[in-house]
Enzyme design. Structure first.
Site, short mmCIF file in Angstrom:
data_model
loop_
_atom_site.label_atom_id
_atom_site.label_comp_id
_atom_site.label_asym_id
_atom_site.label_seq_id
_atom_site.Cartn_x
_atom_site.Cartn_y
_atom_site.Cartn_z
CG ASP A 128 6.81 -6.32 3.71
OD1 ASP A 128 5.96 -5.93 4.54
OD2 ASP A 128 6.92 -5.85 2.57
CE LYS B 179 3.06 -0.58 4.95
NZ LYS B 179 3.22 -1.36 3.73
CD GLN C 63 2.61 -0.66 0.26
OE1 GLN C 63 3.44 -0.64 1.16
NE2 GLN C 63 1.36 -1.00 0.45
N1 GUN Z 1 0.58 -3.87 0.47
C1 GUN Z 1 -0.44 -4.01 1.35
N2 GUN Z 1 0.04 -4.48 2.53
C2 GUN Z 1 1.38 -4.62 2.39
C3 GUN Z 1 2.42 -5.06 3.26
O1 GUN Z 1 2.22 -5.43 4.43
N3 GUN Z 1 3.68 -5.06 2.74
C4 GUN Z 1 3.94 -4.67 1.46
N4 GUN Z 1 5.22 -4.71 1.03
N5 GUN Z 1 3.00 -4.27 0.64
C5 GUN Z 1 1.72 -4.23 1.10
#
Ligand code: GUN
Length: 293
Positions: free
Chosen positions: A128, A61, A105
Site C-alpha cells: 500500500d 484486488k 483493507q
Molecule cells: N480501502 C480503500 N482503498 C484502499 C487501499 O488502497 N488500501 C487499503 N489498505 N484499504 C483501502
C-alpha cells in the site's frame, strides 16, 4: 480562452482501464519470469469485518491478482477483532517468506489505529506504501521504496497522456496521508516539477484557486463538488473521489459538465480506480522481485 468559445469542445476522457491493462500486462510478464525461477508472487489481504464495499474492493484486488498470475490469500477476521489480534496476524505474515506483499483493507474497525497497523507491516512488504519509512523516503525525493498506489496511478495517467507538468500549477484537493499528501509530493518532486497547492476543508477562496490551476486532483469524496465554473479551460482534471449515490450509481467529485471546459478528465468509474489496483499489482511484483534478489 474564454469558456464560451470552448463550449463545443469536449475534454479528452482518459481511459484508466486501458492504461491500467498495459501495466497489468507488464506485471504478468514479470510474474511469469519469477515463476520460471521458482518464485510465485504472493499477496496477502487482511480484511476485518463484513463491510460490503470493502469486500467488493478486496474481490477486485483478487481478480487483478488472478489476471497477472499473482497468488492471493485472503485473511478474513471478525469485525470485533482487537488491534492486538490484527497486529498478531501481520507479524505472522511479516515472518512468512512465501508472502511478498501485505495489505490490511481500510477502514479498520472503530478503536483500531490504522497508522499502528500500517507501521507494523515490513516496509519491504508494504504494497500500500503507507508505512512511515516508505512515505519518509518519498519526502526525501527517494522513489526506491514502495509508493502509495493512488497517487502513483495518477502520475502514470499524466505520463501516459504526455501531459507536461514542469512549471505548471497543480492543485491537490484533500490532504490525506494516503492520497493528498503523497500526491502533492510526487507532483513537486524533481523531474515532475509542478508548483503545488494543497487545498482542504479550511481553504478560503476555493473557486479562485481552482481557476488558477493547470491541473486539479480532487480527492475529497463529495459528489460533483467541482463544477464547470471552478475549472480553467483546457486544464487536466483528475477525479479521485468516488461516492455511492442513492440510486446505487457511482459519482466522482467532478460534475460531468466539466467535460465541456477541461482539456482532459478522468471518469468515475474507469479513471483512477483501475490505476490504483494496477499500481498495487506493480508494487506486489516489485516486492516479490526485490525479496528474491
Ligand atoms: N480501502 C480503500 N482503498 C484502499 C487501499 O488502497 N488500501 C487499503 N489498505 N484499504 C483501502
Amino acid at each position: 480562452m474564454c469558456k464560451s468559445s470552448r463550449a463545443s469542445v469536449s475534454a479528452v476522457v482518459v481511459d484508466g482501464k486501458m492504461i491500467g491493462r498495459n501495466v497489468l500486462d507488464n506485471v504478468e510478464k514479470r510474474a511469469r519470469k519469477l515463476l520460471e525461477n521458482g518464485v510465485e508472487a504472493h499477496l496477502a489481504v487482511v480484511i476485518v469485518g463484513e463491510d460490503p464495499a470493502s469486500h467488493v474492493y478486496v474481490r477486485n484486488k483478487e481478480r487483478a491478482c488472478e489476471k497477472c498470475g499473482i497468488l492471493s490469500t485472503r485473511i478474513g477476521m471478525p469485525g470485533d477483532s482487537s488491534q492486538e489480534e490484527i497486529l498478531g496476524i501481520v507479524e505472522d505474515l511479516n515472518a512468512d517468506k512465501k508472502i511478498h506483499g501485505i495489505l490490511v483493507q481500510s477502514p479498520a474497525p472503530a478503536g483500531v489505529d490504522e497508522l499502528a497497523i500500517a507501521s507494523s507491516i515490513l516496509p519491504s512488504k508494504d504494497v500500500d506504501g503507507f508505512h512511515p519509512a516508505n512515505l519518509g523516503k518519498l519526502v526525501q525525493g527517494d522513489n526506491s521504496g514502495l509508493l502509495p498506489c493512488t497517487p502513483t496511478g495518477v502520475m502514470h495517467i499524466l505520463e501516459s497522456s504526455q501531459f507536461e507538468l514542469e512549471g505548471k500549477r497543480a492543485l491537490v484537493i484533500g490532504r490525506s496521508r494516503i492520497v493528498g499528501m503523497p500526491m502533492a509530493l510526487m507532483l513537486a518532486q524533481k523531474g515532475a516539477d509542478a508548483t503545488v497547492t494543497i487545498a482542504h476543508s479550511k481553504t478560503a477562496d476555493m473557486e479562485e484557486i481552482c481557476m488558477e490551476a493547470d491541473i486539479i486532483i480532487s480527492a475529497i469524496g463529495r459528489p460533483h463538488i467541482i463544477g464547470p465554473d471552478s475549472v480553467k479551460p483546457g486544464s487536466f482534471v483528475v477525479d479521485v473521489g468516488i461516492s455511492r449515490m442513492d440510486d446505487g450509481s457511482l459519482a466522482g467529485d467532478v460534475h460531468p459538465s466539466v467535460e465541456e471546459i477541461a482539456g482532459w478528465i478522468t471518469p468515475v468509474p474507469g479513471g483512477v480506480g483501475p490505476m490504483t489496483i494496477a499500481m498495487l499489482m506493480r508494487n506486489t511484483i516489485r516486492a516479490a522481485e526485490s525479496l528474491n534478489n
